[in-house]
Write a protein that holds these residues in place. Structure first.
Motif, PDB file in Angstrom:
ATOM      1  N   LYS A   1      83.608 -44.034 -67.721  1.00 21.27           N
ATOM      2  CA  LYS A   1      83.846 -44.562 -69.065  1.00 21.27           C
ATOM      3  C   LYS A   1      84.276 -46.022 -68.992  1.00 21.27           C
ATOM      4  CE  LYS A   1      86.575 -43.804 -73.223  1.00 21.27           C
ATOM      5  NZ  LYS A   1      87.675 -43.060 -73.815  1.00 21.27           N
ATOM      6  N   ALA A   2      85.175 -46.354 -68.054  1.00 16.60           N
ATOM      7  CA  ALA A   2      85.641 -47.732 -67.904  1.00 16.60           C
ATOM      8  C   ALA A   2      84.498 -48.659 -67.497  1.00 16.60           C
ATOM      9  CB  ALA A   2      86.772 -47.790 -66.874  1.00 16.60           C
ATOM     10  N   CYS A   3      83.649 -48.194 -66.611  1.00 16.72           N
ATOM     11  CA  CYS A   3      82.488 -49.000 -66.210  1.00 16.72           C
ATOM     12  C   CYS A   3      81.553 -49.225 -67.391  1.00 16.72           C
ATOM     13  CB  CYS A   3      81.737 -48.322 -65.076  1.00 16.72           C
ATOM     14  SG  CYS A   3      82.554 -48.453 -63.490  1.00 16.72           S
ATOM     15  N   GLY A   4      81.322 -48.191 -68.180  1.00 13.02           N
ATOM     16  CA  GLY A   4      80.468 -48.327 -69.352  1.00 13.02           C
ATOM     17  C   GLY A   4      81.024 -49.324 -70.345  1.00 13.02           C
ATOM     18  N   GLU A   5      82.334 -49.271 -70.569  1.00 12.76           N
ATOM     19  CA  GLU A   5      82.963 -50.220 -71.488  1.00 12.76           C
ATOM     20  C   GLU A   5      82.880 -51.641 -70.953  1.00 12.76           C
ATOM     21  OE1 GLU A   5      86.860 -48.575 -71.836  1.00 12.76           O
ATOM     22  OE2 GLU A   5      86.225 -47.001 -73.252  1.00 12.76           O
ATOM     23  N   ARG A   6      83.089 -51.789 -69.652  1.00 12.99           N
ATOM     24  CA  ARG A   6      83.020 -53.121 -69.035  1.00 12.99           C
ATOM     25  C   ARG A   6      81.599 -53.672 -69.121  1.00 12.99           C
ATOM     26  NH1 ARG A   6      85.042 -57.830 -68.253  1.00 12.99           N
ATOM     27  NH2 ARG A   6      84.632 -58.699 -66.223  1.00 12.99           N
ATOM     28  N   LEU A   7      80.616 -52.839 -68.870  1.00 12.23           N
ATOM     29  CA  LEU A   7      79.230 -53.287 -68.975  1.00 12.23           C
ATOM     30  C   LEU A   7      78.870 -53.672 -70.405  1.00 12.23           C
ATOM     31  CD1 LEU A   7      77.370 -50.811 -66.604  1.00 12.23           C
ATOM     32  CD2 LEU A   7      77.651 -53.266 -66.301  1.00 12.23           C
ATOM     33  N   ALA A   8      79.363 -52.909 -71.377  1.00 15.52           N
ATOM     34  CA  ALA A   8      79.114 -53.245 -72.778  1.00 15.52           C
ATOM     35  C   ALA A   8      79.748 -54.582 -73.128  1.00 15.52           C
ATOM     36  CB  ALA A   8      79.647 -52.139 -73.687  1.00 15.52           C
ATOM     37  N   SER A   9      80.953 -54.822 -72.612  1.00 16.76           N
ATOM     38  CA  SER A   9      81.635 -56.087 -72.859  1.00 16.76           C
ATOM     39  C   SER A   9      80.871 -57.252 -72.233  1.00 16.76           C
ATOM     40  CB  SER A   9      83.053 -56.018 -72.284  1.00 16.76           C
ATOM     41  OG  SER A   9      83.664 -57.274 -72.303  1.00 16.76           O
ATOM     42  N   LEU A  10      80.422 -57.079 -71.001  1.00 17.99           N
ATOM     43  CA  LEU A  10      79.642 -58.129 -70.340  1.00 17.99           C
ATOM     44  C   LEU A  10      78.320 -58.384 -71.048  1.00 17.99           C
ATOM     45  CD1 LEU A  10      80.246 -57.245 -66.586  1.00 17.99           C
ATOM     46  CD2 LEU A  10      81.124 -59.244 -67.828  1.00 17.99           C
ATOM     47  N   SER A  11      77.689 -57.318 -71.494  1.00 14.12           N
ATOM     48  CA  SER A  11      76.428 -57.460 -72.217  1.00 14.12           C
ATOM     49  C   SER A  11      76.633 -58.230 -73.517  1.00 14.12           C
ATOM     50  CB  SER A  11      75.844 -56.068 -72.511  1.00 14.12           C
ATOM     51  OG  SER A  11      74.670 -56.162 -73.257  1.00 14.12           O
TER      52      SER A  11
ATOM     53  N   GLN B   1      80.144 -31.112 -59.246  1.00 12.34           N
ATOM     54  CA  GLN B   1      81.570 -30.814 -59.229  1.00 12.34           C
ATOM     55  C   GLN B   1      82.389 -32.101 -59.152  1.00 12.34           C
ATOM     56  OE1 GLN B   1      82.759 -28.462 -55.869  1.00 12.34           O
ATOM     57  NE2 GLN B   1      84.661 -27.793 -56.837  1.00 12.34           N
ATOM     58  N   VAL B   2      81.973 -33.036 -58.310  1.00 11.84           N
ATOM     59  CA  VAL B   2      82.685 -34.318 -58.202  1.00 11.84           C
ATOM     60  C   VAL B   2      82.534 -35.115 -59.495  1.00 11.84           C
ATOM     61  CG1 VAL B   2      82.697 -36.550 -57.005  1.00 11.84           C
ATOM     62  CG2 VAL B   2      82.547 -34.434 -55.694  1.00 11.84           C
ATOM     63  N   ALA B   3      81.349 -35.117 -60.083  1.00 13.37           N
ATOM     64  CA  ALA B   3      81.109 -35.875 -61.309  1.00 13.37           C
ATOM     65  C   ALA B   3      81.921 -35.332 -62.484  1.00 13.37           C
ATOM     66  CB  ALA B   3      79.621 -35.857 -61.653  1.00 13.37           C
ATOM     67  N   ALA B   4      82.282 -34.061 -62.443  1.00 14.43           N
ATOM     68  CA  ALA B   4      83.042 -33.450 -63.537  1.00 14.43           C
ATOM     69  C   ALA B   4      84.542 -33.746 -63.451  1.00 14.43           C
ATOM     70  CB  ALA B   4      82.815 -31.943 -63.537  1.00 14.43           C
ATOM     71  N   ARG B   5      85.013 -34.294 -62.345  1.00 18.28           N
ATOM     72  CA  ARG B   5      86.445 -34.590 -62.207  1.00 18.28           C
ATOM     73  C   ARG B   5      86.878 -35.621 -63.244  1.00 18.28           C
ATOM     74  NH1 ARG B   5      87.138 -35.321 -55.700  1.00 18.28           N
ATOM     75  NH2 ARG B   5      86.759 -33.147 -55.161  1.00 18.28           N
ATOM     76  N   PRO B   6      88.087 -35.454 -63.782  1.00 19.82           N
ATOM     77  CA  PRO B   6      88.573 -36.388 -64.808  1.00 19.82           C
ATOM     78  C   PRO B   6      88.627 -37.836 -64.335  1.00 19.82           C
ATOM     79  CG  PRO B   6      89.999 -34.460 -64.681  1.00 19.82           C
ATOM     80  CD  PRO B   6      89.019 -34.356 -63.563  1.00 19.82           C
ATOM     81  N   GLU B   7      89.024 -38.082 -63.085  1.00 12.03           N
ATOM     82  CA  GLU B   7      89.115 -39.459 -62.604  1.00 12.03           C
ATOM     83  C   GLU B   7      87.737 -40.114 -62.507  1.00 12.03           C
ATOM     84  OE1 GLU B   7      89.497 -36.779 -58.897  1.00 12.03           O
ATOM     85  OE2 GLU B   7      90.374 -36.816 -60.895  1.00 12.03           O
ATOM     86  N   VAL B   8      86.731 -39.319 -62.188  1.00 13.76           N
ATOM     87  CA  VAL B   8      85.363 -39.851 -62.151  1.00 13.76           C
ATOM     88  C   VAL B   8      84.882 -40.130 -63.568  1.00 13.76           C
ATOM     89  CG1 VAL B   8      82.979 -39.345 -61.489  1.00 13.76           C
ATOM     90  CG2 VAL B   8      84.848 -38.724 -59.953  1.00 13.76           C
ATOM     91  N   GLN B   9      85.178 -39.227 -64.485  1.00 17.66           N
ATOM     92  CA  GLN B   9      84.799 -39.434 -65.886  1.00 17.66           C
ATOM     93  C   GLN B   9      85.461 -40.688 -66.451  1.00 17.66           C
ATOM     94  OE1 GLN B   9      82.573 -37.719 -67.751  1.00 17.66           O
ATOM     95  NE2 GLN B   9      82.072 -36.511 -65.961  1.00 17.66           N
ATOM     96  N   ASN B  10      86.758 -40.867 -66.136  1.00 19.56           N
ATOM     97  CA  ASN B  10      87.472 -42.059 -66.610  1.00 19.56           C
ATOM     98  C   ASN B  10      86.883 -43.328 -66.023  1.00 19.56           C
ATOM     99  OD1 ASN B  10      89.166 -40.441 -68.110  1.00 19.56           O
ATOM    100  ND2 ASN B  10      90.756 -40.365 -66.526  1.00 19.56           N
TER     101      ASN B  10
END
Length: 149
Positions: free
Chosen positions: A132-142, A120-129
């Motif tokens: 997503k931001a962490c994934g983009e940041r990790l891709a940029s660092l990689s 339920q917590v993982a499905a919240r929009p703020e958690v999803q955002n």
């Protein structure tokens, strides 16, 4: 590891913990975790999956205990010999096949009870955002790391 030797080792660890106090207990806990980490590495490198399941269960229970300890630290610190009991529990879980016993007896039900709340917590929009931001940041660092190599 022979169970008799592990029992003797556990008794020695408890004896030193009683004499030397919490500093030794903290040191011994770290040593036990390093050793179990090494055993996990050996397990990954082996050809059988049975030991992989044991160490995966151990680390899952260790993470669950660590989360509980994080939340209940102020209460647990007042319980006499809590850290020594925790060290004994870690030795039991890792060396005496206790991880399987504890997981089947209580861990499975506890994890299933929290599974819905975590989903339920993982499905919240703020958690999803944030994810997503962490994934983009990790891709940029990689990408930056690949360019620098």
């Amino acid at each position: 590891i022979n169970a008799e030797y592990m029992g003797t080792l556990s008794e020695c660890l408890f004896f030193f913990a009683m004499i030397l106090g919490s500093s030794f207990t903290s040191f011994a806990t770290r040593c036990v975790l390093v050793y179990f980490g090494y055993r996990s590495f050996q397990s990954i490198e082996s050809q059988t999956w049975k030991d992989d399941a044991h160490w995966l269960t151990f680390w899952m229970l260790y993470a669950f205990i660590s989360m509980l300890e994080l939340v209940l630290d102020y209460i647990l610190a007042w319980i006499p010999f809590w850290y020594e009991a925790q060290l004994g529990l870690l030795v039991y879980l890792g060396a005496f096949d206790g991880a399987k016993i504890v997981y089947n007896a209580a861990g499975k039900q506890a994890i299933r009870a929290t599974e819905a709340a975590v989903a339920q917590v993982a499905a919240r929009p703020e958690v999803q955002n944030a994810r997503k931001a962490c994934g983009e940041r990790l891709a940029s660092l990689s990408a930056k790391m690949k360019k620098s190599q």
